[in-house]
Design an enzyme around this catalytic site. Structure first.
Site, mmCIF file in Angstrom:
data_model
loop_
_atom_site.group_PDB
_atom_site.id
_atom_site.type_symbol
_atom_site.label_atom_id
_atom_site.label_comp_id
_atom_site.label_asym_id
_atom_site.label_seq_id
_atom_site.Cartn_x
_atom_site.Cartn_y
_atom_site.Cartn_z
ATOM 1 N N ASP A 16 -0.189 44.689 -3.199
ATOM 2 C CA ASP A 16 -1.039 43.562 -2.895
ATOM 3 C C ASP A 16 -0.161 42.311 -2.956
ATOM 4 O OD1 ASP A 16 -3.563 42.089 -2.636
ATOM 5 O OD2 ASP A 16 -3.210 41.535 -4.722
ATOM 6 N N ASP A 18 -1.425 38.273 -3.169
ATOM 7 C CA ASP A 18 -1.908 37.215 -4.068
ATOM 8 C C ASP A 18 -2.352 37.798 -5.405
ATOM 9 O OD1 ASP A 18 -2.343 34.602 -2.220
ATOM 10 O OD2 ASP A 18 -2.791 36.416 -1.086
ATOM 11 N N ASP A 182 -3.882 44.007 -8.390
ATOM 12 C CA ASP A 182 -4.360 43.205 -9.515
ATOM 13 C C ASP A 182 -5.869 43.201 -9.644
ATOM 14 O OD1 ASP A 182 -4.639 41.634 -7.102
ATOM 15 O OD2 ASP A 182 -5.003 39.897 -8.374
#
Length: 226
Positions: A16, A18, A182
């Site tokens: 991922d 951001d 995240d």
């Protein structure tokens, strides 16, 4: 990482962007606050914007306009959203990469995997118009042979299709790959794709501890995986 693969490295790692590789919250905050002020509202500030990031630009704008993590279509006038979205896109074009920074341990992890010959991809919900410039601004675009944004396919995470598309293109079996993210979006996408998933503790998960999403492992830094 190794304990998930019996001492061997995965055959492909998908990241991922951001909240995982890059802390982009200040860039996004600048764009969101610019948008809100342009339509006569008070700025949201970094703390709230951090709670809203993770499902792509349109959802971020809807959250900013409603103040809700799960905004309903009924709570938002289409004309207002469209006008605000256009302001946000213009503002984010200016702020993208300006204040962002790599999280500690990220570049060391990318170098480690590159030197080990492990191919890497980025699978993000950020539109490609912002993904490519951000990777270049962070000087990490050279590590990835595939980059999928939130508008690269008809669906985005938590749908597994972006992950499956990466794996199919390279002939990698899901169980031999690894997703690093995240948020719940990353965990749900990886689970649906049949792929192991490790999450970082510091990212954007709408205020929910990522441990609650039951990834295979949670780390405070990528340095723990090297």
């Amino acid at each position: 990482m190794r304990n998930l693969f019996d001492g061997a490295l995965p055959q492909r790692v998908m990241f991922d962007l951001d909240g995982t590789l890059v802390d982009s919250a200040l860039d996004l905050t600048a764009a969101v606050d610019n948008m809100l002020q342009a339509i006569g509202r008070e700025p949201a500030g970094e703390e709230r914007v951090r709670q809203w990031v993770g499902n792509g630009a349109p959802v971020l704008v809807k959250r900013a306009l409603t103040g809700e993590i799960h905004p309903s279509e009924e709570s938002l006038e289409p004309e207002l959203f469209q006008a605000a979205f256009e302001v946000f896109l213009a503002a984010y074009t200016q702020s993208n990469g300006r204040y962002a920074k790599l999280y500690p341990g990220v570049e060391e992890m990318l170098i480690h995997l590159q030197q080990a010959g492990v191919p890497m991809a980025v699978v993000t919900n950020k539109p490609m118009a912002f993904t490519t410039p951000l990777l270049k601004a962070m000087k990490i675009e050279q590590y990835f042979d595939q980059v999928l944004g939130g508008d690269s396919l008809p669906v985005k995470k938590p749908d597994p299709l972006p992950l499956l598309s990466v794996l199919e293109a390279t002939g990698c079996a899901p169980e031999q790959a690894l997703m690093l993210g995240d948020s719940r979006n990353d965990v749900d996408a990886a689970r649906a794709a049949g792929c192991p998933v490790i999450c970082v503790s510091y990212g954007y998960n709408h205020g929910e501890p990522v441990e609650n999403c039951s990834p295979d492992r949670v780390v405070d830094s990528f340095a723990e995986l090297i």
